[in-house]
Write an enzyme that holds these catalytic residues in place. Sequence first.
Site, PDB file in Angstrom:
ATOM      1  CB  SER A   4      53.457  46.220  93.671  1.00  0.00           C
ATOM      2  OG  SER A   4      52.524  46.590  94.659  1.00  0.00           O
ATOM      3  CE1 TYR A  44      54.554  48.426  96.856  1.00  0.00           C
ATOM      4  CE2 TYR A  44      56.889  48.448  97.382  1.00  0.00           C
ATOM      5  CZ  TYR A  44      55.754  47.759  97.021  1.00  0.00           C
ATOM      6  OH  TYR A  44      55.807  46.394  96.813  1.00  0.00           O
TER       7      TYR A  44
HETATM    8  P1  NAP Z   1      61.694  41.854 101.684  1.00  0.00           P
HETATM    9  O1  NAP Z   1      61.361  40.637 102.434  1.00  0.00           O
HETATM   10  O2  NAP Z   1      61.741  43.192 102.363  1.00  0.00           O
HETATM   11  O3  NAP Z   1      63.080  41.633 100.877  1.00  0.00           O
HETATM   12  C1  NAP Z   1      63.554  42.683 100.104  1.00  0.00           C
HETATM   13  C2  NAP Z   1      64.930  42.273  99.623  1.00  0.00           C
HETATM   14  O4  NAP Z   1      65.484  43.352  98.868  1.00  0.00           O
HETATM   15  C3  NAP Z   1      65.885  41.993 100.780  1.00  0.00           C
HETATM   16  O5  NAP Z   1      66.688  40.885 100.466  1.00  0.00           O
HETATM   17  C4  NAP Z   1      66.716  43.260 100.824  1.00  0.00           C
HETATM   18  O6  NAP Z   1      68.009  43.050 101.305  1.00  0.00           O
HETATM   19  C5  NAP Z   1      66.783  43.614  99.354  1.00  0.00           C
HETATM   20  N1  NAP Z   1      67.158  45.023  99.154  1.00  0.00           N
HETATM   21  C6  NAP Z   1      66.514  46.116  99.599  1.00  0.00           C
HETATM   22  N2  NAP Z   1      67.167  47.223  99.219  1.00  0.00           N
HETATM   23  C7  NAP Z   1      68.271  46.817  98.541  1.00  0.00           C
HETATM   24  C8  NAP Z   1      69.358  47.489  97.905  1.00  0.00           C
HETATM   25  N3  NAP Z   1      69.433  48.827  97.884  1.00  0.00           N
HETATM   26  N4  NAP Z   1      70.311  46.744  97.294  1.00  0.00           N
HETATM   27  C9  NAP Z   1      70.244  45.394  97.312  1.00  0.00           C
HETATM   28  N5  NAP Z   1      69.240  44.683  97.895  1.00  0.00           N
HETATM   29  C10 NAP Z   1      68.270  45.406  98.499  1.00  0.00           C
HETATM   30  O7  NAP Z   1      60.645  42.039 100.498  1.00  0.00           O
HETATM   31  P2  NAP Z   1      59.758  40.959  99.718  1.00  0.00           P
HETATM   32  O8  NAP Z   1      58.396  40.932 100.298  1.00  0.00           O
HETATM   33  O9  NAP Z   1      60.526  39.701  99.520  1.00  0.00           O
HETATM   34  O10 NAP Z   1      59.635  41.740  98.319  1.00  0.00           O
HETATM   35  C11 NAP Z   1      60.507  41.496  97.242  1.00  0.00           C
HETATM   36  C12 NAP Z   1      59.999  42.319  96.082  1.00  0.00           C
HETATM   37  O11 NAP Z   1      58.617  42.021  95.868  1.00  0.00           O
HETATM   38  C13 NAP Z   1      60.057  43.831  96.342  1.00  0.00           C
HETATM   39  O12 NAP Z   1      60.351  44.486  95.122  1.00  0.00           O
HETATM   40  C14 NAP Z   1      58.626  44.154  96.775  1.00  0.00           C
HETATM   41  O13 NAP Z   1      58.304  45.510  96.497  1.00  0.00           O
HETATM   42  C15 NAP Z   1      57.855  43.224  95.904  1.00  0.00           C
HETATM   43  N6  NAP Z   1      56.503  42.906  96.355  1.00  0.00           N
HETATM   44  C16 NAP Z   1      56.299  42.379  97.592  1.00  0.00           C
HETATM   45  C17 NAP Z   1      54.981  42.038  97.953  1.00  0.00           C
HETATM   46  C18 NAP Z   1      54.637  41.458  99.285  1.00  0.00           C
HETATM   47  O14 NAP Z   1      53.432  41.442  99.620  1.00  0.00           O
HETATM   48  N7  NAP Z   1      55.591  40.997 100.076  1.00  0.00           N
HETATM   49  C19 NAP Z   1      53.941  42.225  97.060  1.00  0.00           C
HETATM   50  C20 NAP Z   1      54.215  42.806  95.817  1.00  0.00           C
HETATM   51  C21 NAP Z   1      55.497  43.125  95.474  1.00  0.00           C
HETATM   52  P3  NAP Z   1      68.430  43.512 102.811  1.00  0.00           P
HETATM   53  O15 NAP Z   1      68.263  42.319 103.656  1.00  0.00           O
HETATM   54  O16 NAP Z   1      69.844  43.931 102.660  1.00  0.00           O
HETATM   55  O17 NAP Z   1      67.524  44.638 103.207  1.00  0.00           O
HETATM   56  C1  GCO Z   2      51.299  47.659 101.468  1.00  0.00           C
HETATM   57  C2  GCO Z   2      51.976  46.382 101.082  1.00  0.00           C
HETATM   58  C3  GCO Z   2      51.881  46.193  99.574  1.00  0.00           C
HETATM   59  C4  GCO Z   2      52.597  44.939  99.185  1.00  0.00           C
HETATM   60  C5  GCO Z   2      52.531  44.718  97.726  1.00  0.00           C
HETATM   61  C6  GCO Z   2      51.131  44.503  97.247  1.00  0.00           C
HETATM   62  O1  GCO Z   2      51.786  48.326 102.409  1.00  0.00           O
HETATM   63  O2  GCO Z   2      50.282  47.970 100.853  1.00  0.00           O
HETATM   64  O3  GCO Z   2      53.317  46.368 101.501  1.00  0.00           O
HETATM   65  O4  GCO Z   2      52.418  47.290  98.936  1.00  0.00           O
HETATM   66  O5  GCO Z   2      53.929  45.001  99.523  1.00  0.00           O
HETATM   67  O6  GCO Z   2      53.200  45.672  96.995  1.00  0.00           O
HETATM   68  O7  GCO Z   2      51.197  44.073  95.907  1.00  0.00           O
END
Ligand code: NAP
Ligand code: GCO
Length: 267
Positions: free
Chosen positions: A148, A161
């Site tokens: 992230s 986080y």
């Molecule tokens: P999201 O839409 O909230 O999806 C998260 C996924 O993880 C969901 O399918 C959720 O399933 C699953 N999950 C959560 N806890 C779990 C557990 N204990 N066991 C199994 N599955 C679990 O998040 P996203 O934005 O796609 O993010 C995916 C990854 O990218 C995460 O690691 C997040 O930190 C990272 N990330 C996101 C962003 C962003 O801007 N969106 C940026 C940087 C990094 P459920 O439906 O069961 O909750």
């Molecule tokens: C926040 C956001 C970020 C993104 C991502 C950025 O609240 O700042 O959720 O943390 O999820 O991790 O890279």
Amino acid sequence: MTFDINSFRLDGKIALVTGAVYGIGFALAESFAKVGATIVFNDRTQEGVTQGIKAYEEAGISAHGYVCDVTDEAGIQQMIKQVEAEVGIIDILVNNAGIIKRVPMLEMSAEDFRQVIDVDLNAPFIVAKAVIPGMIKKGGGKIINICSMMSELGRETVSAYAAAKGGLKMLTRNIASEYGQYNIQCNGIGPGYIATPQTAPLREKQADGSRHPFDQFIIAKTPAERWGTSEDLQGPAVFLASSASDFVNGHVLYVDGGILAYIGKQP
Ligand code: NAP
Ligand code: GCO
């Protein structure tokens, strides 16, 4: 040897993407399938797995879904054994499942802090530990940890986080160090701000129809002047999952539109 474009393909590979019913995980799995991989995913509930199977089918993908909470070590070990028996030894692991709790640190309970660390840091350890023996047996593998911006930067309300994602960057480097000798490459992808359910609260329209202040903030902090999409992450993920990246190890590839390079637009 001349460059082989097929080095970007994943034909014959088995990819496990955790938490891949929707969001970034689903998009990465979809891209892997498009270049030949067999897709395995998990969700905490049967309802989630059923929803995922349907979504993959609608995308023309026959995926294998398993019910398992990534924080459940025994459950993960059992799931990996079942996958190896039913599908085959995993070649590619994407530790994607993750949560965030946006709470000022002084108001955050230790329990909530621990829960974020458990899902975002302990679980990638648990899943990698269960998958690596098979990769060693098979002669190699790819691990991609979804890091992230918070692997590098802090901000208000995301202490747990940021601690987890910073730790995940170092876990990535340590797996690379410890298992590179077995032809296992472990890298990270550091997405910028991506429009998924996880960031929906940061993009909600205000009562007067204006953009959310955080939405405006991210636009000003991003040279690309836009939020990322899950599709922006597909090419980088395919690269890190493929033999095209066999000498890339312990690296976190930031796919952020330039946020980390940019001081931000003058107000
Ligand atoms: P999201 O839409 O909230 O999806 C998260 C996924 O993880 C969901 O399918 C959720 O399933 C699953 N999950 C959560 N806890 C779990 C557990 N204990 N066991 C199994 N599955 C679990 O998040 P996203 O934005 O796609 O993010 C995916 C990854 O990218 C995460 O690691 C997040 O930190 C990272 N990330 C996101 C962003 C962003 O801007 N969106 C940026 C940087 C990094 P459920 O439906 O069961 O909750
Ligand atoms: C926040 C956001 C970020 C993104 C991502 C950025 O609240 O700042 O959720 O943390 O999820 O991790 O890279």
